[in-house]
Structure formats: C-alpha cells, structure tokens
Enzyme design. Structure first.
Site, short mmCIF file in Angstrom:
data_model
loop_
_atom_site.label_atom_id
_atom_site.label_comp_id
_atom_site.label_asym_id
_atom_site.label_seq_id
_atom_site.Cartn_x
_atom_site.Cartn_y
_atom_site.Cartn_z
N PRO A 33 0.83 -1.20 0.00
CG PRO A 33 -0.53 -1.46 1.86
CD PRO A 33 0.72 -1.96 1.22
CD GLU A 34 3.74 2.87 -3.92
OE1 GLU A 34 3.86 4.04 -4.31
OE2 GLU A 34 4.18 1.90 -4.55
NE ARG A 73 5.27 -11.62 3.57
CZ ARG A 73 6.21 -11.35 2.67
NH1 ARG A 73 5.85 -10.88 1.50
NH2 ARG A 73 7.47 -11.54 2.94
NE ARG A 99 18.38 14.90 0.95
CZ ARG A 99 17.44 14.11 1.47
NH1 ARG A 99 16.28 14.63 1.82
NH2 ARG A 99 17.64 12.82 1.63
#
Ligand SMILES: [Zn+2]
Length: 262
Positions: free
Chosen positions: A2-3, A107, A142
């Site tokens: 799931p995102e 899991r 970054r």
C-alpha cells in the site's frame, strides 16, 4: 505494498464508518508483532469515541476522545476492515458500539499502536500536501538519485516503488538522475506528475498489484494504467522502446531508456 493512494482509499472508505463510533473493547491476538504493546491498547482505547480518521503519508491516524490516538500502518499485507468476520490473520479486533473494526495482516509487517499524544514521527511532508516551491527547493538541495529520493520518507511521505516509477516516467526523468542536477523546470515537472498520478490513483481507488484491498474489500484498478511498473520488455506507450528494468537503491525500477533522461 500500500502506498499513499491505497492508504487514502482506506481512510476514505473506512472513515465515514468509524467517525462518531465508540470503542467498546479491543482484542489483540498473539503473536504480538503488529501490536507490540497490547496492554496500552487494551487499557486506553475502550470507552473512547473515534473523532477523526486521517492519513499522513502511509500512516493512518485515528483521533480518539481524550487526546489519545491510534496509529495504524498497513505494512505489506495489512487490511483495515469495517465489519466482516475475523480470520486466522486477524491481529486486532475493535468492538464498536455499532459493528466491528478488524485489522488483518498475514505477514505481520504492519503496526497498530495507541499513543497518548499525537505521534511525532520523522516524516517528511505528505506528498499530497507539500507545496511546489518547497518540494522543488528541497529536491534540488539534495544530492540523491531521483528514484531513491522519491522513496525517502523523510524527503516526502507516501510514495513507494510503484508510484515512484510512474512519476519519473511521466516527468521524463531517469531514475538515476541526480536530484541536485535537475533544472528547476524539470523539478517542477516531477512535482506536477507526482500530484497528478497520486490524485488519479486516489480517484480510481488505489492499485491492487498484491494483497491490497480497501476497507470494504474492493480491489483497486489503477494497475491497468501503469505505464512502466512491471512492464519490462513491453513497448513504451510514447515512443515504442521496450521498457527496461534495473536495480536502483536495491529496488526493481522500471523506465523508458529513451523518454527518461538523466
Ligand atoms: Zn519511451
């Protein structure tokens, strides 16, 4: 996994069912991997009313009366289900004044926790909430390969492997491009692609490439629109070049070698 769009879909489907409900009791089932502090949950959640259900990045925050919060992370295979029957994979069961709330997780990489204060986490800004100028400035400050940067939850919260690949495809940026080398214009393309793709995925109910289902058990269908993710060898929809798969930051990464530049 799931995102952001999948978690948002869960929040949107389960939220209306939960708001205003009172938690009567909580059952936590061993092994206590998902809920590592079952006593706190069992002691402090019952008797409280659910005020709000929100999402921050991939975290679900359930605001309770009296200043307490539930923090839920679906991990790889977690499912938050309103109603339904317990299964051998049910890890936490909330008995509400009307109905049940189940957290199932085969899991057991997910988390269900209770906190007295709103949890402070080292999360970057949420991908759907971050402002364009902030996103672009932080990206260019970054020095990191773009695929890894998008997956870095301290940079921006909510993006995983599927959407990182799709965002970079739609913005024409190579997954190994260095963030500090992107022009401002290209950085803005990444931002625009991020907002559009995550928004479209939310509108279509999230991806369902693995065990993901929303809170009512419906599968999402965004996977039929994936342009590069798990399409290795298939022709790029724009130029026809076969989609390539590489490892970037130890993650399988799919891209078009012609459309995406460093
Ligand atoms: Zn292409």
């Amino acid at each position: 996994l799931p995102e952001l769009p999948e978690v948002e879909t869960v929040v949107r489907t389960v939220g209306p069912f939960l708001r205003g409900r009172r938690i009567e009791s909580v059952e936590v089932y061993p092994p206590f991997l998902v809920c590592r502090d079952p006593d706190t949950l069992r002691q402090h959640a019952p008797g409280r009313t659910i005020l709000e259900v929100r999402r921050n990045a991939k975290h679900i925050l359930v605001e309770l009366s009296g200043g307490w919060h539930l923090g839920i992370h679906l991990g790889m295979t977690g499912r938050l289900l309103a109603g339904g029957q317990t299964t051998p994979h049910t890890r936490v069961l909330f008995v509400l004044d009307r109905g049940l709330l189940l957290y199932d997780d085969p899991r057991m990489f997910g988390r269900v926790e209770a906190w007295e204060a709103e949890p402070l986490r080292r999360l970057g800004p949420d991908a759907m909430a971050v402002l364009e100028d902030e996103f672009v400035a932080r990206m260019r400050a970054r020095r990191k390969r773009m695929k890894s940067l998008l997956l870095d939850q301290a940079f921006v919260g909510g993006i995983g492997n599927i959407y990182a690949d799709e965002i970079l495809y739609w913005s024409g940026v190579h997954p190994r491009a260095l963030s500090c080398r992107l022009s401002e214009k290209r950085a803005r393309l990444v931002y625009g692609a991020m907002k559009r793709i995550l928004g479209e995925a939310i509108d279509s109910g999230g991806s369902s490439v693995s065990d993901y289902v929303d809170a009512t058990g419906q599968t999402g269908w965004f996977q039929i629109q994936h342009r590069v993710y798990r399409r290795t060898g298939e022709p790029c929809g724009t130029c026809g070049t076969p989609i390539r798969r590489i490892l970037e930051g130890q993650r399988g990464t799919h891209y078009c070698p012609k459309c995406q530049r460093v």
